[in-house]
Scaffold this motif. Structure first.
Motif, PDB file in Angstrom:
ATOM      1  N   ALA A 259    -111.348 -26.614  23.647  1.00 53.82           N
ATOM      2  CA  ALA A 259    -110.016 -26.268  23.176  1.00 53.82           C
ATOM      3  C   ALA A 259    -109.724 -24.785  23.393  1.00 53.82           C
ATOM      4  CB  ALA A 259    -109.875 -26.628  21.697  1.00 53.82           C
ATOM      5  N   CYS A 260    -110.715 -23.932  23.143  1.00 49.42           N
ATOM      6  CA  CYS A 260    -110.521 -22.492  23.311  1.00 49.42           C
ATOM      7  C   CYS A 260    -110.446 -22.076  24.770  1.00 49.42           C
ATOM      8  CB  CYS A 260    -111.636 -21.723  22.591  1.00 49.42           C
ATOM      9  SG  CYS A 260    -111.544 -21.846  20.783  1.00 49.42           S
ATOM     10  N   TYR A 261    -110.869 -22.938  25.675  1.00 53.27           N
ATOM     11  CA  TYR A 261    -110.727 -22.667  27.106  1.00 53.27           C
ATOM     12  C   TYR A 261    -109.258 -22.679  27.527  1.00 53.27           C
ATOM     13  CZ  TYR A 261    -111.126 -23.404  32.171  1.00 53.27           C
ATOM     14  OH  TYR A 261    -110.995 -23.302  33.543  1.00 53.27           O
ATOM     15  N   THR A 262    -108.411 -23.397  26.788  1.00 51.31           N
ATOM     16  CA  THR A 262    -107.007 -23.535  27.162  1.00 51.31           C
ATOM     17  C   THR A 262    -106.191 -22.280  26.892  1.00 51.31           C
ATOM     18  OG1 THR A 262    -106.253 -24.355  25.001  1.00 51.31           O
ATOM     19  CG2 THR A 262    -107.128 -25.989  26.569  1.00 51.31           C
ATOM     20  N   GLY A 263    -106.636 -21.420  25.986  1.00 49.84           N
ATOM     21  CA  GLY A 263    -105.848 -20.263  25.594  1.00 49.84           C
ATOM     22  C   GLY A 263    -104.792 -20.577  24.558  1.00 49.84           C
ATOM     23  N   ARG A 264    -104.705 -21.831  24.121  1.00 51.75           N
ATOM     24  CA  ARG A 264    -103.746 -22.224  23.089  1.00 51.75           C
ATOM     25  C   ARG A 264    -104.332 -21.961  21.695  1.00 51.75           C
ATOM     26  NH1 ARG A 264     -99.406 -22.260  26.263  1.00 51.75           N
ATOM     27  NH2 ARG A 264     -99.433 -23.928  27.828  1.00 51.75           N
ATOM     28  N   PRO A 265    -103.483 -21.778  20.688  1.00 49.22           N
ATOM     29  CA  PRO A 265    -104.007 -21.628  19.329  1.00 49.22           C
ATOM     30  C   PRO A 265    -104.878 -22.827  18.943  1.00 49.22           C
ATOM     31  CG  PRO A 265    -101.683 -21.045  19.403  1.00 49.22           C
ATOM     32  CD  PRO A 265    -102.012 -21.628  20.747  1.00 49.22           C
ATOM     33  N   VAL A 266    -106.050 -22.567  18.421  1.00 47.94           N
ATOM     34  CA  VAL A 266    -106.999 -23.616  18.043  1.00 47.94           C
ATOM     35  C   VAL A 266    -107.241 -23.529  16.538  1.00 47.94           C
ATOM     36  CG1 VAL A 266    -109.337 -24.513  18.329  1.00 47.94           C
ATOM     37  CG2 VAL A 266    -108.090 -23.618  20.314  1.00 47.94           C
ATOM     38  N   LEU A 267    -106.919 -24.617  15.851  1.00 44.07           N
ATOM     39  CA  LEU A 267    -107.077 -24.709  14.407  1.00 44.07           C
ATOM     40  C   LEU A 267    -108.196 -25.704  14.114  1.00 44.07           C
ATOM     41  CD1 LEU A 267    -103.262 -24.900  13.717  1.00 44.07           C
ATOM     42  CD2 LEU A 267    -104.729 -22.982  13.074  1.00 44.07           C
ATOM     43  N   THR A 296    -105.330 -25.400   7.783  1.00 42.33           N
ATOM     44  CA  THR A 296    -104.998 -25.582   6.370  1.00 42.33           C
ATOM     45  C   THR A 296    -103.753 -26.445   6.166  1.00 42.33           C
ATOM     46  OG1 THR A 296    -103.675 -23.554   6.353  1.00 42.33           O
ATOM     47  CG2 THR A 296    -106.018 -23.362   5.770  1.00 42.33           C
ATOM     48  N   GLY A 297    -103.213 -26.984   7.265  1.00 47.06           N
ATOM     49  CA  GLY A 297    -102.009 -27.791   7.161  1.00 47.06           C
ATOM     50  C   GLY A 297    -100.768 -27.085   7.652  1.00 47.06           C
ATOM     51  N   THR A 298    -100.918 -25.882   8.183  1.00 48.32           N
ATOM     52  CA  THR A 298     -99.795 -25.100   8.700  1.00 48.32           C
ATOM     53  C   THR A 298    -100.016 -24.811  10.177  1.00 48.32           C
ATOM     54  OG1 THR A 298     -99.430 -24.065   6.551  1.00 48.32           O
ATOM     55  CG2 THR A 298     -98.501 -22.950   8.473  1.00 48.32           C
ATOM     56  N   LEU A 299     -98.970 -24.960  10.977  1.00 49.41           N
ATOM     57  CA  LEU A 299     -99.060 -24.652  12.403  1.00 49.41           C
ATOM     58  C   LEU A 299     -98.937 -23.144  12.585  1.00 49.41           C
ATOM     59  CD1 LEU A 299     -99.254 -25.666  15.298  1.00 49.41           C
ATOM     60  CD2 LEU A 299     -96.758 -25.920  15.304  1.00 49.41           C
ATOM     61  N   GLU A 300     -99.921 -22.550  13.223  1.00 50.53           N
ATOM     62  CA  GLU A 300     -99.926 -21.113  13.470  1.00 50.53           C
ATOM     63  C   GLU A 300     -99.898 -20.853  14.971  1.00 50.53           C
ATOM     64  OE1 GLU A 300    -102.742 -18.796  11.061  1.00 50.53           O
ATOM     65  OE2 GLU A 300    -103.378 -20.704  10.180  1.00 50.53           O
ATOM     66  N   SER A 301     -99.455 -19.643  15.330  1.00 56.55           N
ATOM     67  CA  SER A 301     -99.395 -19.271  16.747  1.00 56.55           C
ATOM     68  C   SER A 301     -99.924 -17.856  16.927  1.00 56.55           C
ATOM     69  CB  SER A 301     -97.955 -19.365  17.257  1.00 56.55           C
ATOM     70  OG  SER A 301     -97.893 -19.033  18.633  1.00 56.55           O
ATOM     71  N   TRP A 302    -100.787 -17.654  17.912  1.00 55.92           N
ATOM     72  CA  TRP A 302    -101.303 -16.339  18.257  1.00 55.92           C
ATOM     73  C   TRP A 302    -101.795 -16.393  19.704  1.00 55.92           C
ATOM     74  CZ3 TRP A 302    -103.976 -19.968  15.564  1.00 55.92           C
ATOM     75  CH2 TRP A 302    -105.282 -20.264  15.960  1.00 55.92           C
ATOM     76  N   HIS A 303    -102.156 -15.245  20.241  1.00 52.98           N
ATOM     77  CA  HIS A 303    -102.573 -15.164  21.637  1.00 52.98           C
ATOM     78  C   HIS A 303    -103.996 -14.609  21.732  1.00 52.98           C
ATOM     79  CE1 HIS A 303     -98.543 -16.079  23.105  1.00 52.98           C
ATOM     80  NE2 HIS A 303     -98.085 -15.249  22.186  1.00 52.98           N
TER      81      HIS A 303
END
Length: 328
Positions: A259-267, A296-303
């Motif tokens: 998942a972390c290979y994609t560069g997308r936020p991983v929760l 925790t149930g919230t969608l987060e976004s970061w780079h």
């Protein structure tokens, strides 16, 4: 007598055939770029009881379910799994230095017996020929997930954006995943979907269990979700390519790393465990590096910079082989 014959440049991938071990070794071999021959070892008595140097030519500890290991030897051998250690070291000896041997993960013997060992940091292995990775090696590639995403895009076009891939594992020797965890995960996913308006791409594994899968389906029944039912082509690569964010259960180092290979936020949905301290070290390291956060149930976004440890490792192996060839 040791046999020194070495084939034209090629790579053998020698494992016990288990997905968790073979994927990392295959992924590294594919990145190196030599033609690959996969070998499955099935060490059984009496070979399991004897040191490798006593194994006769062509045997090398292989049982009836394994592949023959006999010269000409490959230029590169990448092994993974404890059962592959003995055969790999014996091939290195019999090739008289003609085979460059790499082991993936902790070999449970001195790393100095290999030309190179690569192991994740949570294994706490060190040495001059040890290359430490943060995550696990895998077979996910940018071209692979982009191609899969293009093929599957039409199937999910009715789902709202952002799209969140949900990768669900299950119980193993380290973590528990039962009714309580399935209900809690389902509730948190539903809360996230309602709050953010996202669409969900959900896939489970054999370890999830039918009862737990049904609980997840029930919690998400009235939401925009595509739930892979196990039929047809596995959309896992497509999910990775299409996702704007990824939720993944913490039982699998491989899934989190991929998942972390994609560069997308991983929760990461953390699971209760049985004292799996080294895996907790892995999760803490991924969080500290800014690659993943707890779900925790919230969608987060970061780079962050996508985690690609396989490419530089493969380049180093090619360089080391070239240097060795130049000295011969």
């Amino acid at each position: 007598m040791a046999h020194s014959t070495v084939s034209e440049p090629q790579a053998w991938v020698v494992t016990d055939g288990k997905a968790g071990t073979r994927n990392g070794a295959l992924g590294l071999a594919e990145a190196v770029g030599l033609p690959i021959i996969e070998k499955h070892v099935d060490s059984r008595p009496p070979w399991r009881w004897l040191p490798p140097f006593l194994w006769p030519p062509g045997v090398l500890g292989v049982g009836r379910g394994g592949d023959p290991l006999a010269p000409p030897w490959p230029r590169l051998l990448i092994s993974a799994g404890e059962r592959a250690v003995g055969p790999a070291l014996e091939i290195r000896r019999r090739s008289r230095g003609g085979t460059f041997c790499v082991h993936v993960q902790h070999p449970r013997v001195s790393p100095s017996r290999f030309d190179l060992v690569t192991a994740p940091a949570h294994d706490r292995l060190s040495g001059p020929n040890v290359r430490v990775t943060l995550g696990a090696l895998h077979r996910v590639t940018r071209s692979g997930i982009d191609e899969a995403a293009a093929r599957f895009a039409g199937r999910f076009e009715a789902l709202p954006r952002p799209l969140v891939a949900v990768l669900v594992g299950g119980a193993n020797r380290t973590y528990r995943f039962g009714r309580e965890q399935a209900e809690d995960l389902g509730t948190k996913l539903a809360d996230m979907a309602r709050e953010s308006g996202c669409g969900l791409l959900v896939t489970t594994s054999r370890r999830t269990g039918t009862a737990n899968e049904m609980l997840l389906r029930d919690r998400l029944a009235d939401l925009p979700v595509s739930f892979w039912d196990g039929s047809g082509e596995n959309p896992y690569f497509a999910y990775l390519g299409l996702a704007d964010a990824i939720v993944v259960t913490g039982d699998s180092v491989n899934m989190v790393t991929e998942a972390c290979y994609t560069g997308r936020p991983v929760l990461v949905y953390r699971l209760p465990g049985y004292g799996g301290s080294k895996f907790e070290r892995f999760h803490e390291a991924m969080t500290a590096r800014g690659l993943a956060r707890p779900f925790t149930g919230t969608l987060e976004s970061w780079h962050y910079t996508p985690l690609d440890e396989r490419t530089p490792l493969a380049a180093e192996i090619r360089s080391m082989i070239a240097e060795a060839d130049a000295r011969r």
